[in-house]
Scaffold this motif. Structure first.
Motif, short mmCIF file in Angstrom:
data_model
loop_
_atom_site.label_atom_id
_atom_site.label_comp_id
_atom_site.label_asym_id
_atom_site.label_seq_id
_atom_site.Cartn_x
_atom_site.Cartn_y
_atom_site.Cartn_z
N ALA A 61 0.66 -1.54 -0.28
CA ALA A 61 -0.31 -0.35 -0.73
C ALA A 61 1.19 1.30 -0.04
N LEU A 62 1.51 1.30 0.56
CA LEU A 62 2.75 2.54 1.12
C LEU A 62 3.04 2.72 -0.67
N ILE A 63 3.75 1.41 -0.81
CA ILE A 63 4.41 1.61 -2.81
C ILE A 63 3.37 1.96 -3.73
N GLY A 64 2.18 1.54 -3.50
CA GLY A 64 1.10 2.11 -4.34
C GLY A 64 0.65 3.84 -3.70
N ARG A 65 1.01 4.30 -3.23
CA ARG A 65 0.88 5.84 -2.33
C ARG A 65 2.62 6.40 -3.44
N GLY A 75 -11.05 9.49 -10.02
CA GLY A 75 -11.24 8.11 -10.30
C GLY A 75 -10.49 6.92 -8.63
N ALA A 76 -9.72 6.90 -9.36
CA ALA A 76 -7.96 6.48 -7.60
C ALA A 76 -8.48 7.67 -7.24
N ALA A 77 -7.63 8.85 -6.84
CA ALA A 77 -8.11 9.35 -5.98
C ALA A 77 -9.72 9.36 -4.55
N LEU A 78 -10.65 8.78 -5.50
CA LEU A 78 -11.61 8.70 -4.33
C LEU A 78 -11.29 7.01 -4.24
N LEU A 79 -10.73 6.18 -4.64
CA LEU A 79 -10.77 5.05 -4.27
C LEU A 79 -9.18 5.28 -3.20
N VAL A 80 -8.84 5.78 -3.48
CA VAL A 80 -7.81 6.49 -1.76
C VAL A 80 -8.10 6.54 -1.32
N PHE A 81 -9.17 8.19 -1.01
CA PHE A 81 -9.80 8.02 -0.17
C PHE A 81 -10.54 6.91 1.15
N VAL A 82 -11.15 6.29 -0.22
CA VAL A 82 -12.15 4.66 0.50
C VAL A 82 -11.27 3.92 1.49
N LEU A 83 -9.95 3.15 0.65
CA LEU A 83 -9.09 2.81 1.62
C LEU A 83 -7.94 3.80 2.84
N PHE A 84 -8.56 4.91 2.70
CA PHE A 84 -7.93 5.58 3.90
C PHE A 84 -9.48 5.72 4.87
N ARG A 85 -10.24 5.31 4.50
CA ARG A 85 -11.32 5.21 5.07
C ARG A 85 -11.53 3.86 6.29
N THR A 86 -11.50 3.27 5.35
CA THR A 86 -11.76 1.84 5.80
C THR A 86 -10.52 1.45 6.50
N GLY A 87 -9.72 2.41 7.19
CA GLY A 87 -8.25 1.86 7.59
C GLY A 87 -7.19 1.07 6.44
N ARG A 88 -7.35 0.28 5.71
CA ARG A 88 -6.60 -0.62 4.30
C ARG A 88 -5.55 -0.14 4.25
N MET A 89 -4.96 1.34 4.49
CA MET A 89 -3.85 1.62 3.81
C MET A 89 -2.66 1.48 4.55
N GLY A 90 -2.45 0.76 5.74
CA GLY A 90 -1.42 0.33 6.59
C GLY A 90 -0.88 1.66 6.18
N LEU A 91 0.94 1.30 7.06
CA LEU A 91 1.48 2.34 7.29
C LEU A 91 1.10 3.56 7.03
N THR A 92 0.08 4.43 8.09
CA THR A 92 0.34 6.21 8.62
C THR A 92 0.28 6.67 9.22
N VAL A 93 0.91 7.44 9.93
CA VAL A 93 1.11 8.88 10.77
C VAL A 93 -0.28 9.25 11.47
N THR A 94 -1.56 9.42 11.00
CA THR A 94 -2.65 9.74 11.73
C THR A 94 -3.76 8.07 11.07
N ASP A 95 -5.14 8.34 11.84
CA ASP A 95 -6.13 7.96 11.59
C ASP A 95 -6.76 8.70 10.65
N PRO A 96 -7.47 8.44 10.05
CA PRO A 96 -8.23 8.80 8.28
C PRO A 96 -8.57 10.43 9.53
N LEU A 97 -8.97 11.90 8.92
CA LEU A 97 -9.88 12.85 9.69
C LEU A 97 -11.05 12.67 9.46
N PHE A 98 -11.79 11.63 8.43
CA PHE A 98 -13.14 11.32 8.92
C PHE A 98 -13.27 10.21 9.23
#
Length: 137
Positions: A5-9, A111-134
């Protein structure tokens, strides 16, 4: 999967970081192009969009309120598609075709940005500094 996920980001935001840098270092040329599209004030738009993209890309890649960064990229891309790449206004066939490609590219990346948004919101983005803002869910 967190590393994937980090490489993809990282790969996703490279375009936006490079574009932001271009907006901020080649402002004169970008301003002329923006003016040719009828956007006023062009220089402020170029600088503002450069900062907007840069901040959004950093939020996504760092996972620091990455959901907000993804929404910022979505907004930028939709606005860019319709204001900067309005292919339906072009008379020349080659220019029309080139602008249509850019328009569709912006919408695909939105469209990809919306998918990234969903992945952050569902906690599936891994290796993040913070939880999602929303929040998650």
């Amino acid at each position: 999967m967190d590393v994937v996920a980090l490489i993809g980001r990282i790969l996703y935001v490279l375009l936006f970081l490079a574009s932001a840098l271009n907006h901020l270092t080649h402002t004169a040329g970008m301003t002329a192009y923006t003016e040719s599209k009828g956007i006023r004030p062009a220089r402020a738009s170029v600088l503002g969009s450069g900062v907007w993209m840069g901040v959004a890309a950093l939020l996504v890649v760092l996972g620091l309120w990455g959901d907000l960064g993804a929404l910022m990229l979505f907004v930028f891309l939709v606005v860019s598609a319709f204001l900067m790449h309005a292919f339906w206004r072009e008379k020349d066939g080659q220019t029309r075709s080139a602008e249509q490609i850019q328009f569709l590219k912006d919408l695909a990346l939105a469209g990809a940005a919306l998918l990234v948004f969903v992945l952050f919101r569902t906690g599936r983005m891994g290796l993040t500094v913070t939880d999602p803002l929303f929040g998650t869910g």
